[in-house]
Scaffold this active site. Structure first.
Site, PDB file in Angstrom:
ATOM      1  CG  ASP A  88      -2.305  -0.655   0.829  1.00  0.00           C
ATOM      2  OD1 ASP A  88      -2.780  -0.440  -0.302  1.00  0.00           O
ATOM      3  OD2 ASP A  88      -2.872  -1.373   1.669  1.00  0.00           O
ATOM      4  CD  GLU A 118      -4.099   2.017  -2.558  1.00  0.00           C
ATOM      5  OE1 GLU A 118      -4.195   1.331  -1.528  1.00  0.00           O
ATOM      6  OE2 GLU A 118      -4.465   1.607  -3.671  1.00  0.00           O
ATOM      7  CG  HIS A 121      -6.068   0.830   2.004  1.00  0.00           C
ATOM      8  ND1 HIS A 121      -6.056   0.409   0.698  1.00  0.00           N
ATOM      9  CD2 HIS A 121      -7.338   1.254   2.240  1.00  0.00           C
ATOM     10  CE1 HIS A 121      -7.263   0.567   0.178  1.00  0.00           C
ATOM     11  NE2 HIS A 121      -8.048   1.085   1.088  1.00  0.00           N
ATOM     12  CE1 TYR A 125      -3.484  -3.219   5.953  1.00  0.00           C
ATOM     13  CE2 TYR A 125      -1.932  -1.845   4.769  1.00  0.00           C
ATOM     14  CZ  TYR A 125      -3.015  -2.688   4.768  1.00  0.00           C
ATOM     15  OH  TYR A 125      -3.625  -3.004   3.595  1.00  0.00           O
ATOM     16  CG  HIS A 222      -8.147   1.256  -5.632  1.00  0.00           C
ATOM     17  ND1 HIS A 222      -7.280   1.273  -4.567  1.00  0.00           N
ATOM     18  CD2 HIS A 222      -9.128   2.137  -5.325  1.00  0.00           C
ATOM     19  CE1 HIS A 222      -7.721   2.135  -3.664  1.00  0.00           C
ATOM     20  NE2 HIS A 222      -8.854   2.666  -4.090  1.00  0.00           N
TER      21      HIS A 222
HETATM   22 ZN    ZN Z   1      -5.528   0.146  -4.192  1.00  0.00          ZN
HETATM   23 ZN    ZN Z   2      -4.689  -0.388  -0.709  1.00  0.00          ZN
END
Ligand code: ZN
Ligand code: ZN
Length: 345
Positions: A88, A118, A121, A125, A222
């Site tokens: 990512d 992204e 994302h 994490y 995406h």
């Molecule tokens: Zn993506």
């Molecule tokens: Zn992603």
């Protein structure tokens, strides 16, 4: 080999509706009612409809459960997060680099939203890890990509694919890098997704899986966006649809599936109860066929036309109201009237 021109900051002589997806003329003004591609605005609405942030997810149960997982489960859990964090991070930057060469203000806008997702994302994490492990363990997970041989092999496959385009931005390299993109967003996450959905199916780490589900949902959009860009570039530059590209595409998906299966064996193997590696292999081959076909290539694996992990569909189609496995907090963002169905499965 035709080089790619950067999109200019402003051009008063050019129309708002661009004259080409790449190497075209565009004023760079964004008027959603005057754009080149009819699919761009619906895609924009769907991407906004997906909006979510990790702050909405309550980690309390996962915090209690993580220490009760088996050692293997915990190791796999952390390794997968380490892999996703690398992919990512790279993806955020790749999106911006592609956007620089799209001579269309609306597609640049979509790529900016994609990159923003992204970033979320990656945030998720950190959010998961800071909840369940110590800061020093979290830092270690973010370093896995440097030392884990199996991660290095997989990641280099993608980053080398991207580097060709970044270092030498021409039409052929852009097209090839999009093949790697579809592998990153549409195949390389899938063993990891399956692992988390399998845990959720056993009522384990449901908050983390909720986030994984949101990420999965974003990634499907995406892949769809890059598929459109790939097809429009070829549509406007048909000379690039060569036999060499077709072979390259098919072969690259095949190699990618083998790497993903190898990774699946590492994180799932025979040690995650009830998730048969054999089914996961067929699932990855099925996904590789599906992604190859999406870009117009021949399917690399004979057979493998149906999804052998039927139960996984329920976890991926959560927005269609078929399931309520996950925490529902961010669902308010997605209006039921919007076309937000998953056409990917
Ligand atoms: Zn993506
Ligand atoms: Zn992603």
């Amino acid at each position: 080999m035709e080089e790619l021109k950067h999109r200019v900051l402003i051009d008063s002589q050019a129309p708002n509706k661009s004259t080409g997806i790449i190497n075209g003329e565009s004023s760079n003004i964004l008027n959603w009612d005057d754009v080149r591609f009819s699919w761009a605005y619906p895609k924009y609405k769907r991407m906004l409809g997906n909006f979510w942030t990790p702050f909405e997810i309550n980690m309390a149960k996962d915090i209690k459960q993580f220490p009760t997982l088996s050692q293997r489960e915990r190791d796999s859990f952390l390794k997968i997060i380490g892999l996703l964090a690398l992919l990512d991070s790279v993806q955020t930057d790749y999106a911006g680099k592609v956007a620089d060469y799209l001579t269309d203000s609306s597609l640049n806008a979509l790529m900016i939203i994609l990159a923003q997702q992204e970033v979320v994302h990656n945030h998720s994490y950190s959010y998961v890890l800071s909840s369940i492990v110590t800061k020093s363990e979290q830092d270690e997970v973010f370093e896995f990509w440097k030392t884990e041989p199996i991660l290095i092999k997989r990641n280099e496959f993608i980053t080398n694919g991207y580097k060709g385009f970044v270092e030498s931005p021409n039409i052929e390299n852009l097209l090839k890098s999009i093949i790697y993109d579809v592998i990153l967003e549409g195949l390389f996450f899938y063993s990891g997704f399956a692992f988390f959905y399998h845990l959720a199916r056993n009522q384990k780490m449901v908050a983390t899986s909720t986030m994984i589900n949101y990420i999965n949902r974003d990634e499907q959009l995406h892949v769809g966006l890059f598929e459109k860009i790939f097809k429009e570039v070829l549509n406007e530059n048909p000379a690039y649809l060569t036999e060499e590209l077709r072979t390259f595409g098919m072969e690259t998906f095949k190699q990618a599936a083998h790497l993903e299966i190898e990774w699946g064996r590492e994180i799932i193997g025979s040690h995650v109860e009830g998730l048969l590696m054999h089914d996961l292999e067929d699932y990855i081959k099925f996904m590789a066929n599906k992604r190859a076909k999406q870009l117009g290539f021949e399917e690399p694996f004979e057979g493998c036309k149906t999804n052998p992990l039927k139960w996984i569909i329920a976890y991926q189609e959560v927005d269609q109201g078929k399931t309520d496995f996950f925490e529902q907090k961010s669902r308010q963002y997605t209006k039921t009237s919007d076309a937000n169905g998953f056409d990917e499965l």
